[in-house]
Design a protein around this motif. Structure first.
Motif, PDB file in Angstrom:
ATOM      1  N   THR A  99      -3.281  72.918 -42.360  1.00 63.04           N
ATOM      2  CA  THR A  99      -2.856  73.008 -43.762  1.00 63.04           C
ATOM      3  C   THR A  99      -2.117  71.734 -44.133  1.00 63.04           C
ATOM      4  N   SER A 100      -1.758  71.634 -45.401  1.00 68.25           N
ATOM      5  CA  SER A 100      -1.022  70.452 -45.843  1.00 68.25           C
ATOM      6  C   SER A 100       0.361  70.395 -45.204  1.00 68.25           C
ATOM      7  N   GLY A 101       0.899  71.568 -44.851  1.00 67.22           N
ATOM      8  CA  GLY A 101       2.229  71.597 -44.261  1.00 67.22           C
ATOM      9  C   GLY A 101       2.244  71.460 -42.753  1.00 67.22           C
ATOM     10  N   GLN A 102       1.181  71.884 -42.087  1.00 66.30           N
ATOM     11  CA  GLN A 102       1.147  71.849 -40.621  1.00 66.30           C
ATOM     12  C   GLN A 102      -0.277  71.596 -40.142  1.00 66.30           C
ATOM     13  N   ASP A 103      -0.439  70.590 -39.323  1.00 67.84           N
ATOM     14  CA  ASP A 103      -1.757  70.263 -38.777  1.00 67.84           C
ATOM     15  C   ASP A 103      -1.793  70.665 -37.312  1.00 67.84           C
ATOM     16  N   TRP A 104      -2.453  71.790 -37.013  1.00 61.01           N
ATOM     17  CA  TRP A 104      -2.583  72.263 -35.637  1.00 61.01           C
ATOM     18  C   TRP A 104      -3.831  71.683 -34.965  1.00 61.01           C
TER      19      TRP A 104
END
Length: 508
Positions: A285-290
Motif C-alpha cells: 500500500t502507499s503506507g506500507q510496502d511488504w
C-alpha cells in the motif's frame, strides 16, 4: 496371478529327406503360411498359437512383422464403440509385464514416507472390518482384482476429484500390467483429515481403519495419495501435469532472473481459508510496502471469460512466489514451485505425498503463518541482496518439481503404495454388489470437451519399458527424527537472520 506369455508362430522346420511331401500338399502349406502371415501383418486381433490355442486380445494399435519378438513394444488402442451403445471394458487385458530397460533405478527420497503411512498396520494387517469402518465418510470404494478396477460410489465429491483419481489408477494398471496385487481401499476426496491419531490411543484403543486421501498431517492416520490434478483439472482449465509443467518451464525461462519483478506474487481464491484472507493484508500500500503483489482469483469470472487471466504459465514473472494453504493443502503448490522463482512457503499444516521430502533453503524459503508480512518482506529483501543464492533456491525447487515429480515417479509412488497396502490385506477382496467396472474405454470414450482432451493426453499408451524404481528402506527411528530436526533447525536459522534484520531496521 500367472503371467501369460506371447508366443510366435512355430519356426518352419526343414523336412527330413526321408519324408516325401506331395507337391499339392506343399503348395497348400505355402498358401496357408502366406495367409497367416498376412493376418499377422494386417493387425488382426486373433491368430493361431502353436498347439492350436488362441492369442489373447491385447488391443494393440498395430502388429508389425517383428511383433513376436520379446522386445516388441505393445501399444494400447482406445476402442470406442458406437455412441448409441453403452461402452464396456475389453474382455481381455494384458497381464504380462516384461521391461527391457534393466536394472531399476532407486526411487526419490520422499518415497520413504510410504513406510510411515503404512506403519500403523504393519503388525496387525488390514482386515475387512477395518476397511468397512470408513464407509460412513468415504466417497467411494475401489477394488482391484486381476488387473481390473471396480468402484462402488457412496457419495459425490466436489467436482470430479473421484473421476481424476480413478483415471490415474486405471492408467497405472496399463503401465504395469499384472503387477498390482488384488486389493480393496476406501477413498475420501475432501481436504480435512478424518482418521485422527488421538482417537486411537490408550490401552483399549482399536486399530485405526485405513483411508486414502490427497494429503496428510502429523495428527492423522490418513494415507496420502497423488491428487487428481496430475491427470488434469478440467473445471478450471488445467491440463495434465506433464504438459503443464513443460509450459510453465518454457515461459519462465523466457525471463532472466534480474528481469523478473523483485516482489513476491500470489494469486488465488481467498474465500476458502482465513489464512489466505490474512495474507491479503500484506499487499503493498502507499503506507506500507511488504514487497508483495497479491490478487484474489474470481473463478466464476474466469469461467465466463474463458480463463484468460488464469493461465499458470503466465504467472512466472516475479522472482518470488508465495504458497499458502487453502482449506487444507492446495494443488497449486506444484505449479507455484515449477516457476523457477524462489517459493516462499507459508508453513503448512497439511502435506501431500512429495512435499514431505523437501528441505527449507534448499527447495523453498520458510514463512511463519502468524508473521506473514514481516517474514515475506525479509525474504524478498534477502533475495534481492543475495540474488545468486535466491536463484539457486528457486531453480532447485523447480528441478524437484520437474524431475522428482515426473509422471513415471508419480506412477511409481502409486505402485509402491498400493503394493505395500495390498500386502497388508488379510482377506480376499471381492467385487462389491452394484460396483461399476472402470477402464480407459468407459471413462474416455463418453467424455467430452476438456475432460476428454485431458484423458486422451494423459492416457498410458503402452506398458513401461523399465520396472518401477527400487523403494528405499524405511527410516530408522533416529534417522527419521534427525530428518525432521534438520528441517526445523534450518527454519530456526532463518528466524534468527530475520530477527537481526528487523533489529537493524529499527535502529535506523
Amino acid at each position: 496371478m500367472e503371467e501369460e506369455k506371447l508366443h510366435g508362430l512355430p519356426s518352419s522346420k526343414r523336412t527330413p529327406r526321408s519324408l516325401k511331401v506331395p507337391a499339392s500338399a506343399a503348395v497348400f502349406v505355402l498358401f496357408l503360411i502366406i495367409v497367416l502371415s498376412g493376418c499377422i501383418i494386417s493387425g488382426l486381433d486373433i491368430f493361431i498359437f502353436p498347439g492350436g490355442s488362441l492369442r489373447e486380445v491385447f488391443n494393440v494399435n498395430k502388429i508389425p512383422e517383428d511383433s513376436l519378438r520379446s522386445s516388441q513394444k505393445i501399444e494400447y488402442l482406445l476402442n470406442c464403440t458406437n455412441a448409441t451403445k453403452p461402452q464396456t471394458c475389453p474382455i481381455d487385458y494384458l497381464t504380462m509385464f516384461q521391461p527391457t530397460d534393466l536394472p531399476a533405478r532407486e526411487c526419490p527420497e520422499y518415497f520413504r514416507w510410504i513406510h510411515e503411512d503404512l506403519r500403523a498396520w504393519k503388525s496387525t494387517g488390514i482386515t475387512k472390518e477395518m476397511v468397512e469402518r470408513t464407509r460412513d465418510f468415504a466417497h467411494y470404494r475401489l477394488v482391484i482384482l486381476k488387473g481390473r478396477v471396480y468402484v462402488e460410489h457412496f457419495r459425490k465429491p466436489y467436482q470430479t476429484r473421484d473421476v481424476g483419481t480413478i483415471w490415474g489408477i486405471v492408467q497405472l494398471l496399463r503401465l504395469y500390467p499384472g503387477k498390482i496385487p488384488d486389493l480393496e481401499l476406501m477413498f475420501y476426496c475432501n481436504d480435512q483429515p478424518v482418521i485422527m491419531k488421538n482417537d486411537y490411543q490408550g490401552p483399549n484403543a482399536t486399530s485405526p481403519p485405513p483411508l486414502f486421501r490427497f494429503c496428510g498431517n502429523q495428527s492423522a492416520f490418513d494415507i496420502t495419495f497423488p491428487d487428481w490434478s496430475f491427470w488434469g483439472w478440467a473445471e478450471i482449465n488445467i491440463g495434465p501435469w506433464e504438459s503443464t509443467v513443460r509450459a510453465i518451464r518454457q515461459n519462465s525461462e523466457k525471463i532472466e532472473w534480474n528481469d523478473k519483478v523483485p516482489y513476491a506474487y500470489w494469486k488465488g481464491n481467498t474465500g476458502v481459508a482465513a489464512t489466505r484472507r490474512d495474507l491479503m493484508k500484506c499487499n503493498a500500500t502507499s503506507g506500507q510496502d511488504w514487497k508483495t503483489h497479491l490478487y484474489h482469483q474470481e473463478w466464476s469470472r474466469e469461467v465466463s471469460q474463458g480463463f484468460k487471466q488464469s493461465k499458470l504459465e503466465d504467472q512466472c514473472t516475479h522472482r518470488y512466489k508465495i504458497y499458502v494453504e487453502g482449506e487444507a493443502w492446495s494443488v497449486s503448490e506444484k505449479y507455484i514451485m515449477a516457476c523457477n522463482s524462489m517459493t516462499l512457503m507459508v508453513k503448512p499444516d497439511f502435506l501431500d505425498f512429495f512435499t514431505r521430502g523437501m528441505i527449507p533453503l534448499e527447495h523453498y524459503w520458510p514463512i511463519r503463518p502468524d508473521n506473514k508480512c514481516r517474514d515475506i518482506k525479509f525474504a524478498v529483501e534477502w533475495g534481492n541482496n543475495h540474488p545468486q543464492e535466491a536463484q539457486v533456491i528457486g531453480e532447485s525447487g523447480s528441478k524437484f518439481m520437474e524431475e522428482g515429480l515426473k509422471m513415471k515417479n508419480v506412477y511409481d509412488y502409486m505402485f509402491h503404495l498400493l503394493s505395500g497396502y495390498g500386502k497388508l490385506i488379510t482377506y480376499k477382496p471381492e467385487i462389491p454388489p452394484g460396483a461399476i467396472e472402470y477402464c480407459s474405454e468407459t471413462m474416455a470414450c463418453p467424455a467430452q470437451g476438456l475432460f476428454r482432451k485431458n484423458m486422451l493426453e494423459s492416457m498410458v499408451k503402452s506398458p513401461s519399458d523399465s520396472p518401477p524404481c527400487t523403494l528405499p528402506p524405511p527410516y530408522e527411528l533416529g534417522e527419521f527424527q534427525a530428518f525432521l530436526g534438520r528441517k526445523e533447525s534450518v527454519s530456526r536459522q532463518v528466524e534468527r537472520w530475520e530477527a537481526e534484520y528487523w533489529e537493524k531496521m529499527n535502529k535506523n
